[in-house]
Enzyme design. Structure first.
Site, PDB file in Angstrom:
ATOM      1  N   LYS A 156      13.261  -6.256   7.853  1.00 50.06           N
ATOM      2  CA  LYS A 156      14.299  -5.244   7.661  1.00 50.06           C
ATOM      3  C   LYS A 156      13.872  -3.855   8.130  1.00 50.06           C
ATOM      4  O   LYS A 156      14.711  -2.959   8.280  1.00 50.06           O
ATOM      5  CB  LYS A 156      14.730  -5.215   6.197  1.00 50.06           C
ATOM      6  CG  LYS A 156      15.417  -6.514   5.753  1.00 50.06           C
ATOM      7  CD  LYS A 156      15.895  -6.419   4.310  1.00 50.06           C
ATOM      8  CE  LYS A 156      16.645  -7.668   3.868  1.00 50.06           C
ATOM      9  NZ  LYS A 156      15.784  -8.719   3.342  1.00 50.06           N
ATOM     10  N   SER A 170      10.905 -10.200   4.467  1.00 52.88           N
ATOM     11  CA  SER A 170      11.825  -9.055   4.541  1.00 52.88           C
ATOM     12  C   SER A 170      11.216  -7.806   5.170  1.00 52.88           C
ATOM     13  O   SER A 170      11.905  -6.787   5.283  1.00 52.88           O
ATOM     14  CB  SER A 170      12.361  -8.716   3.151  1.00 52.88           C
ATOM     15  OG  SER A 170      13.349  -9.643   2.762  1.00 52.88           O
ATOM     16  N   SER A 203      16.353  -4.798  -0.988  1.00 49.55           N
ATOM     17  CA  SER A 203      16.120  -5.768   0.091  1.00 49.55           C
ATOM     18  C   SER A 203      17.264  -6.778   0.205  1.00 49.55           C
ATOM     19  O   SER A 203      17.053  -7.993   0.240  1.00 49.55           O
ATOM     20  CB  SER A 203      14.792  -6.506  -0.121  1.00 49.55           C
ATOM     21  OG  SER A 203      14.369  -7.156   1.068  1.00 49.55           O
TER      22      SER A 203
END
Length: 333
Positions: A125, A122, A178
């Site tokens: 992101k 993640s 997240s």
């Protein structure tokens, strides 16, 4: 040289006279010797230059599998790996790659395999947020599509299909808990589809001179999303200059307006430094999958200095990032 060479086959030729053959042989031998000397000189120069670069950077991972060349020279976002590390710190169980850097100047204080290309989970992101903030406004509303609800892994979990949600609320859902669903909703809104948004992400990476980085999704669940510590440090430098991102990632918890019962959504950060109360923490993002392991990009500001840490596949992101940052603040002037 083969073009026009008297040694080539082809049409019929008259037999060359003795003196002419001698002249040609001398020319060919001289040319070959010149080429051999020049090639050897270039190889020696290239080897010396490579060794000098390795010595200057203090890199301990030259030739390691997964290593990629440094970011494009002259990129304003790239961290500076030319000088030796400011401090040394060894771990009994080190991360697969890591970096400590000055967010403002880009100076690298400590490194471990800075160009090793690895899955980033993640941490993807961060780039998703950079692309979104460059193409939207916080109050802009995005429609929650069916594709946004077809997600795996972590998520906000309360996105109402067909309803409109502000980009600000979705960005909070992207960066604090997240949310993979928030990433897909934003990708659909900005790119029209996940695939087109991923093209925007890779295009942005190229413009930033990030040569280790490639994306296949806006959330990072797949191992095909890869980068290196040096590129992630450059991304952090860009992201923390965006007020919309900086305002979100410094929060332990944020409350946003949301089209659900009660009208408000409470979102908590996954940042281990913020959750543990590490003084001065102002960002940034965690990542965690089986392939990527525990990953982290953290940013801390103390006494007028702002340091960042990148850890990829770390056995303990909280303890390792605290040790690295604490030593960085003690030694960096």
């Amino acid at each position: 040289m083969t073009v026009g060479s008297p040694l080539q086959g082809g049409g019929r030729r008259r037999r060359a006279k003795g003196p002419l053959v001698l002249v040609l042989l001398v020319a060919l031998l001289a040319g070959g010797a010149t080429y051999a000397y020049t090639q050897g000189h270039l190889d020696l120069f290239s080897s010396s230059k490579s060794k000098a670069h390795g010595a200057a950077t203090g890199s301990v991972n030259a030739g390691q599998p997964g290593e990629h060349p440094p970011p494009v020279p002259g990129s304003p976002y790239a961290v500076a790996l030319e000088a030796a590390d400011v401090f040394r710190l060894h771990f009994h169980q080190p991360p697969r790659a890591g970096l400590v850097f000055d967010l403002r100047s880009g100076q690298v204080l400590w490194r471990l395999h800075p160009y090793r290309r690895l899955p980033i989970a993640s941490l993807t992101k961060i780039m998703t947020a950079v692309v979104v903030t460059g193409r939207t406004t916080p109050r802009e509303k995005a429609r929650v599509t069916k594709a946004a609800l077809n997600y795996s892994g972590s998520g906000v979990g309360l996105l109402p299909k067909g309803r409109h949600v502000t980009v600000w609320a979705l960005m909070n859902g992207l960066l604090l808990p997240s949310g993979n669903d928030a990433a897909l909703a934003l990708a659909d809104h900005v790119g029209g589809s996940e695939r087109r948004f991923v093209r925007l992400m890779n295009g942005r990476a190229r413009k930033m001179g990030l040569r280790c980085t490639h994306y296949v999704s806006p959330h990072g669940l797949e191992p095909g999303n890869r980068s290196c510590a040096a590129d992630l440090a450059a991304m952090a430098r860009v992201a923390m200059r965006r007020p919309e991102i900086e305002r979100i990632v410094r929060q332990r918890q944020n409350v946003v307006r949301f089209p659900i019962k009660g009208g408000r959504l409470y979102l908590n950060t996954t940042n281990p430094l913020i959750r543990s109360g590490y003084v001065g923490t102002i960002g940034l993002k965690t990542g965690d999958t089986d392939e990527a392991g525990h990953c982290f990009v953290g940013v801390v500001r103390r006494g007028g200095r702002t340091l960042g840490v990148v850890l990829l596949h770390s056995p303990n992101v909280l303890e390792q990032s605290k040790k690295l940052l604490s030593k960085g603040f003690r030694t960096h002037r």
